[in-house]
Design an enzyme around this catalytic site. Structure first.
Site, PDB file in Angstrom:
ATOM      1  N   LEU A 148     -23.667 -10.538 -36.972  1.00 16.01           N
ATOM      2  CA  LEU A 148     -22.780 -11.203 -36.002  1.00 16.01           C
ATOM      3  C   LEU A 148     -21.677 -10.265 -35.552  1.00 16.01           C
ATOM      4  O   LEU A 148     -21.286  -9.333 -36.265  1.00 16.01           O
ATOM      5  CB  LEU A 148     -22.197 -12.495 -36.583  1.00 16.01           C
ATOM      6  CG  LEU A 148     -21.289 -12.447 -37.812  1.00 16.01           C
ATOM      7  CD1 LEU A 148     -19.873 -12.036 -37.480  1.00 16.01           C
ATOM      8  CD2 LEU A 148     -21.280 -13.800 -38.477  1.00 16.01           C
ATOM      9  N   GLY A 198     -13.863   0.780 -32.615  1.00 13.56           N
ATOM     10  CA  GLY A 198     -12.941   0.480 -33.711  1.00 13.56           C
ATOM     11  C   GLY A 198     -13.470  -0.724 -34.462  1.00 13.56           C
ATOM     12  O   GLY A 198     -14.664  -1.012 -34.437  1.00 13.56           O
ATOM     13  N   CYS A 209     -16.017  -2.699 -38.876  1.00 10.72           N
ATOM     14  CA  CYS A 209     -17.409  -2.403 -39.250  1.00 10.72           C
ATOM     15  C   CYS A 209     -17.872  -0.997 -38.892  1.00 10.72           C
ATOM     16  O   CYS A 209     -18.242  -0.228 -39.782  1.00 10.72           O
ATOM     17  CB  CYS A 209     -18.336  -3.433 -38.616  1.00 10.72           C
ATOM     18  SG  CYS A 209     -17.876  -5.103 -39.063  1.00 10.72           S
ATOM     19  N   LYS A 262     -11.163  -4.919 -29.773  1.00 12.90           N
ATOM     20  CA  LYS A 262     -12.017  -5.235 -28.616  1.00 12.90           C
ATOM     21  C   LYS A 262     -11.559  -6.600 -28.094  1.00 12.90           C
ATOM     22  O   LYS A 262     -10.677  -7.225 -28.692  1.00 12.90           O
ATOM     23  CB  LYS A 262     -13.493  -5.266 -29.014  1.00 12.90           C
ATOM     24  CG  LYS A 262     -13.846  -6.389 -29.972  1.00 12.90           C
ATOM     25  CD  LYS A 262     -15.337  -6.517 -30.151  1.00 12.90           C
ATOM     26  CE  LYS A 262     -15.663  -7.730 -31.001  1.00 12.90           C
ATOM     27  NZ  LYS A 262     -17.087  -7.931 -31.206  1.00 12.90           N
TER      28      LYS A 262
END
Ligand code: UGA
Length: 428
Positions: free
Chosen positions: A151, A255, A258, A318
């Protein structure tokens, strides 16, 4: 089915809410009492579209039970998903202590034939190691599996309800059947494999997506040298289904919690096997320099940054999230401030989180406020709402009409027509 989920971060909480929505009984466990109290009230601790609605539905149907009590969560669970954090250590190695601690805690209460599943992103071999640790602590028969999660923050619920694929990595037929059963209402291809392969699929997927981003960023840098337009290059490339159009947006680099962590972890894993993963090393390096290169553009046009009033649009790593972990925006703001610039920032969701990391940052209530008397505006997160701002009005409020667009969010021609000095990434 009766399910326990250990950890209520993005992955754990979304999985809990979605499994409850599918009709399973889910115990969502976290050691943080405050967090569990707020989940019981139907409040989520971060911004994630549609998640609160699903949490409330689960609480109302009594299918989703937040708890801090391992015994309550685990003792009747057929499947236990471990969804705890695996942060990066200084040397790039993932810190697996939370995974092993969770394994140890659940070992006390598991019922016979429980299936213990690792959903946390872990190096190959970790789930097997966890199995050995649990085996030392219990006489009960149990099975292990790896089911990595794909996800994305900002669309977590949508991705979990409509996954592209579900990876089920286990060496046990019993565990495989249980996991197929648990996911049977979800679409997406079910890939069954062994544990180590499942663990590797996750790292390989994230590293490949990061590679696409660093690749297009290098192409963007070259476009600047030769007068080509990277957005059109990406469009032209992406229409080839073998390449695909996603994750080809040039900018200031990736960024979040993850990609930076997982690329470093995969690199560490390779190095620990004396394998020199040259491509991955370059991906990480390109991502680092992309942020620096952007600052170089700002310096080139504004010269000395000391005393300059700079307006920043976007703090999150984001759009559609309030998460600022490893955000390119935060790094860039730090460097601007170090050089003596006065930075004023606005983000639709991430201002409170950014303020924790950058207490001296001046926060504004709107993009308009950011622009007042500014020497330049820097767009650092791809929030769609920045696209529809009244840029004519904004220009009038600015001291100098200069925009540095780190996300290629605005239209080149339109910005030029309005009269901005408009600098973006890989566009002439
Ligand atoms: C990422 C993966 O996309 C998920 O599949 C994965 O499950 C998740 O990591 C994880 O391992 O848990 P996420 O961190 O939420 O998801 O963020 P992405 O949407 O992948 O974006 C990562 C970064 O890449 C952002 O900073 C974004 O601005 C940047 N990006 C993305 C680009 O610079 N260009 C693009 O074309 C796409």
């Amino acid at each position: 089915m009766k399910i326990a989920i250990i950890g209520t971060g993005y992955v754990g909480l979304t999985s809990s809410a979605v499994f409850a929505h599918l009709g399973h009984q889910v115990f969502a466990l976290d050691k943080n009492e405050e967090k569990i109290k707020s989940l019981k009230r139907g409040e989520i601790p971060f911004f994630e579209p549609d998640l609160e609605k699903l949490l409330k539905e689960g609480l109302k149907n009594k299918l989703l039970i937040p708890t801090t009590n391992y015994k309550e969560a685990v003792s009747c669970a057929e499947i236990i998903f471990i969804c705890v954090g695996t942060p990066t250590k200084e040397n790039g190695e993932p810190d697996l202590s939370q995974v092993f601690a969770a394994g140890e805690k659940i070992s006390k209460y598991i019922m016979k034939n429980a299936v213990i599943v690792n959903k946390s992103t872990v190096p190959t071999g970790t789930t097997e190691k966890m199995k050995l640790l649990i085996k030392e602590k219990t006489d009960k028969k149990f099975f292990v599996a790896s089911c990595p999660e794909f996800l994305r923050e900002g669309s977590a619920v949508k991705n979990t309800l409509h996954p592209d694929r579900i990876i089920i990595g286990t060496d046990s037929k019993f565990a495989q059947e249980a996991l197929l059963n648990c996911h049977k209402k979800l679409p997406g291809e079910k890939v069954t494999t062994n544990i180590r392969t499942a663990e590797m699929i996750k790292y390989a997927s994230n590293a490949f997506l990061a590679t696409k981003i660093s690749f297009i960023n290098e192409i963007a840098n070259l476009c600047e040298e030769v007068g080509a337009n990277v957005d059109d290059v990406a469009l032209g490339m992406g229409l080839d289904p073998r390449i695909g159009k996603d994750f080809l947006k040039a900018g200031i680099g990736y960024g979040g919690s993850c990609f930076p962590k997982d690329t470093k972890a995969l690199h560490f894993m390779a190095a620990s096997k004396a394998y020199n993963f040259k491509l991955l090393k370059a991906v990480i390096e390109v991502n680092k320099t992309q942020r620096r290169k952007f600052i170089g553009k700002v310096r080139h046009i504004l010269k000395n940054l000391k005393g300059k009033r700079l307006g920043v649009l976007g703090l999150a790593f984001k759009n559609n999230t309030d998460d600022v972990r490893e955000s390119a925006s935060i790094d860039i703001i730090k460097w601007l401030m170090d050089e003596g610039a006065h930075v004023f920032a606005y983000d639709p969701k991430a201002m409170a989180n950014a303020k924790v990391i950058l207490p001296k940052l001046q926060i504004c209530k709107s993009a308009e406020e950011v622009s007042k008397n500014s020497d330049a505006i820097l767009i650092l997160t791809e929030w769609q709402e920045f696209k529809t701002l009244d840029w004519h009005k904004i220009k009038k409020q600015m001291k100098n009409s200069i925009i540095f667009d780190g996300r290629n969010l605005l239209e080149l021609q339109k910005m030029k027509q309005i009269g901005f000095t408009y600098v973006s990434i890989g566009r002439p």
